[in-house]
Design a protein around this motif. Structure first.
Motif: not given
Lengths: 167, 599
Positions: B229, B225-227
């Motif tokens: 996701v 998270w967040p890459d």
């Protein structure tokens, strides 16, 4: 920014399935009950002269989701002669929670087998301890061709003091 | 709010769980090649959600399965979209499974210590395929019914236990209520529960061993998270866009949106367009290579060996050469599957009979939906009876099977197919209509193959009369003939001529007199209105009416029709070739008498 985009795009991806699922799930809310028209139920001669009620099935066309079935029982009524040329009709369903009420000839009362509500011959609540919020639901009756008993068959929402037709 | 969340965290520790879920380290940072597993989980969630909502309106029995699916798709708001998503997401999942498998094999993610997870993945693949197979039957339409019959018959060729397995799957010896109940219990109960259990194990093991990072690592490590996701979300959105495109695609080409729903299953109605879903086509094609008695090789042994080799990949892949072998094997298998799928599609594309079967299936499907929508609705006995009692559906099929070896209908066999043989009896399109009778009474047409030209009546009395007498008619007599045509045609009481018959009532009345007793001496040979023992030609009383046709098709050699002069036509009713219902359907269809419904 990345976090917001991830949530937004993830939400977008699920939008269509969630929307489709919800609309189909909620579809029953749009369905309407069949309009209650007059149905021929019995002849006046079939009713006892002493004013005691007799039970009759209501035979009508029934729509059950995709099926259309002509001439099947869709409910029942108690009919009785309240005067020599007058007929009363009561829906057999108890207005408290929807059970099928019985008639006791000995006690001359309608009794609900579920929560013991009891009703007089004319349908009114006879025992003040009855849980039913109103008397049995009377239905419109017409005598046609001098002896045919026609009833406008309707169901009403259970649990209310007033008669509200099921929609 | 914060207080509430803290209270909850104190009692459940959910914050740790979320942290554990979101802050997984990804060596070398987020990458697009890691999205496939997430898209599969996304599809599973979509299938569960849409599946539950379909379940709430679906009814598994042979009289209600098709009907409830029809109701979902055509009567319930949003039903077409719901079913469309469920149907096409299943297709897309199969593609994603292959992509996920490819990524795992190419990256060597199956190597120790991840062998178990690879095997669990393969089990999941089998479960998803089983879900596709069981789901295909549930609408109980012709396609699903016949395709699944093939699949369950394949199960029966397993030695010793095969027949028992087949009986257990279909709930007896015949397809019926229990087949649907069992398939539904598998599709909505046992298989999804197994999938949930396996996916849980799959994810737990995946977390235990971590992602198999692809070298070289071009970027620093990052968290899930967040890459990752974000990349996963983009991929899931693309998957959903593909599913939605598949749903509306038919509409772009003039078809119907949503998922296909064929005509209701009918064991008495052949269905030559039966094919499995496209992702099983390669197996279908593969079976064609195995002659009778050896199917077990194509259906079970060879696919079993291939699956076995795939199961061994983690062990083989421990050697550098073995890993290359695995990649080569995977690509060869995919190539083979692609080739077989192409062959299956190409062969069907070239086969005019298959194309005709597909067209006929589309007609039936369209027609039954119109009949279901009509005010009479669907009977309790099921929608299949709507088609069975529909002249427009049954008539052409009965004609093609029983009549088209001699007769034609508008030049074809009733179902639109040309016949290689020359016709040897009249063309029955518009039989008994004014147009048809005018042709019969036309000197230049009567002995053409369209009418009597290929029958033994080619040079018979009627033909001679038309070619000699009618050909020499004066203008006045030609007017008489027109009235005769109107009068005889009115006997048929055709639906298409109702207005014309009413309009021309007085001309028809004149015509009747001419038929019975006039210059145009029909009554010399034909019986009309009165019993005539000397009549040698078919009765003109009620000519072409339903009653007349029923009698004629039942027994053309009856004294009322051709008697001993009957030319080859079988007595379909008298000899029990067709039953009265079938003769009725044929007669109604020839007379153009069926329920007309607007689309």
């Amino acid at each position: 920014m990345k976090k917001a985009s991830a949530v937004l795009l993830g939400g977008l991806a699920t939008a269509a399935p969630v929307a489709a699922s919800l609309t189909v799930f909620l579809d029953p809310l749009q369905r309407k009950a069949a309009a209650g028209g007059f149905v021929k139920v019995a002849s006046v001669e079939a009713l006892p002269d002493d004013g005691m009620p007799r039970k009759f099935s209501i035979i009508a066309d029934r729509v059950d989701a995709w099926n259309k079935v002509p001439n099947v029982p869709i409910g029942a009524v108690y009919l009785r002669k309240s005067a020599p040329d007058q007929v009363e009709a009561l829906n057999v369903v108890c207005p408290h929670a929807g059970c099928f009420v019985d008639f006791s000839k000995e006690r001359k009362l309608f009794g609900c087998p579920c929560h013991n509500s009891s009703f007089a011959l004319n349908g009114s609540v006879s025992d003040p301890k009855s849980p039913s919020p109103r008397g049995l639901d009377s239905l419109d009756v017409e005598i046609r061709n001098s002896s045919e008993v026609w009833v406008r068959f309707q169901n009403f929402v259970a649990g209310h003091g007033e008669k509200i037709p099921v929609s | 709010m914060k207080f509430l969340l803290d209270w909850l965290d104190h009692r459940t520790g959910y914050k740790d769980l979320v942290r554990h879920g979101l802050y997984e380290n990804i060596p070398g940072g987020a990458r697009w090649r890691y999205v496939w597993g997430s898209t599969l989980v996304f599809c599973l969630v979509v299938q569960f959600l849409t599946g539950f909502c379909l379940w709430m309106s679906y009814n598994p029995s042979s009289q209600t399965a098709w009907e409830s699916v029809y109701y979902i798709q055509y009567e319930m708001t949003g039903g077409w979209l719901l079913r469309g998503i469920h149907h096409h997401a299943a297709s897309v999942m199969n593609v994603l499974l292959v992509l996920h498998l490819m990524q795992v094999v190419i990256d060597g993610a199956y190597r120790a210590p991840r062998e178990m997870n690879f095997w669990i993945g393969l089990i999941l693949m089998q479960l998803v395929l089983a879900l596709s197979l069981t789901g295909y039957l549930l609408p109980w339409d012709q396609k699903g019914y016949w395709a699944t019959k093939v699949a369950t018959n394949i199960a029966a060729i397993v030695p010793v236990v095969g027949p028992a397995i087949q009986k257990l799957i279909i709930g007896g010896s015949e397809y019926g209520h229990h087949t649907l109940s069992r398939f539904f219990a598998l599709h909505a109960g046992i298989l999804p529960a197994s999938v949930v259990a396996m996916v849980t194990l799959h994810l737990l093991l995946f977390r235990r061993h971590g992602i198999t990072a692809r070298d070289p690592k071009r970027k620093p490590d990052a968290y899930f998270w967040p890459d990752q996701v974000l990349k996963d979300a983009v991929a899931c959105l693309a998957v959903m866009a593909a599913i939605l495109f598949l749903i509306i695609r038919p509409w772009l080409f003039g078809g119907e949106i949503g998922a296909e729903l064929g005509a209701p299953a009918d064991p008495s109605e052949p269905y030559s367009a039966a094919r499995p879903e496209w992702y099983f086509l390669f197996l279908f094609e593969f079976l064609k290579f195995f002659p009778g008695g050896t199917e077990i090789w194509g259906a079970i042994i060879i696919p079993g060996i291939v699956m076995g080799i795939i199961f061994l990949m983690p062990i083989v892949g421990n050697w550098q050469l073995g890993h290359r072998f695995n990649i080569g094997l995977l690509f060869s298998l995919l190539g083979g599957i692609g080739l077989l799928t192409y062959l299956a599609i190409a062969q069907d594309g070239r086969d005019p009979e298959y194309r005709a079967a597909v067209l006929s299936a589309e007609h039936s499907a369209k027609r039954v939906k119109l009949l279901a929508k009509a005010p009479t609705g669907i009977p309790v006995s099921g929608a299949v009876n709507l088609l069975r009692s529909d002249p427009l559906t049954r008539g052409p099929k009965l004609f093609a099977e029983h009549c088209a070896s001699c007769h034609r209908f508008d030049g074809h066999n009733g179902e639109g197919l040309a016949s290689s043989e020359e016709p040897s009896a009249s063309d029955l399109k518009g039989f008994a209509s004014r147009e048809w009778l005018s042709g019969l009474l036309n000197p230049s047409q009567i002995d053409s193959p369209h009418f009597l030209g290929s029958t033994k009546f080619k040079d018979g009395k009627m033909s001679r009369f038309v070619k000699k007498d009618v050909a020499a008619y004066s203008d006045e007599e030609k007017e008489y003939l027109k009235k005769v045509v109107m009068a005889v045609s009115a006997e048929a009481e055709l639906k298409s001529q109702r207005a014309a018959d009413q309009r021309d009532a007085s001309l028809i009345s004149d015509g009747r007199k001419l038929v019975a007793d006039g210059d145009i001496s029909c009554a010399d040979c034909h019986q009309f209105r009165f019993a005539d023992e000397d009549a040698t030609a078919p009765d003109l009383t009620g000519y072409g009416s339903r009653e007349w046709l029923l009698g004629f098709i039942s027994d053309p050699a009856h004294g009322r029709f051709y008697g001993k002069r009957n030319d080859r036509m079988p007595s379909f009713g008298k000899d029990g070739i067709l039953n009265p219902v079938e003769i009725g359907l044929l007669a109604d269809w020839l007379r153009g008498d069926w329920l007309e419904l607007e689309e």
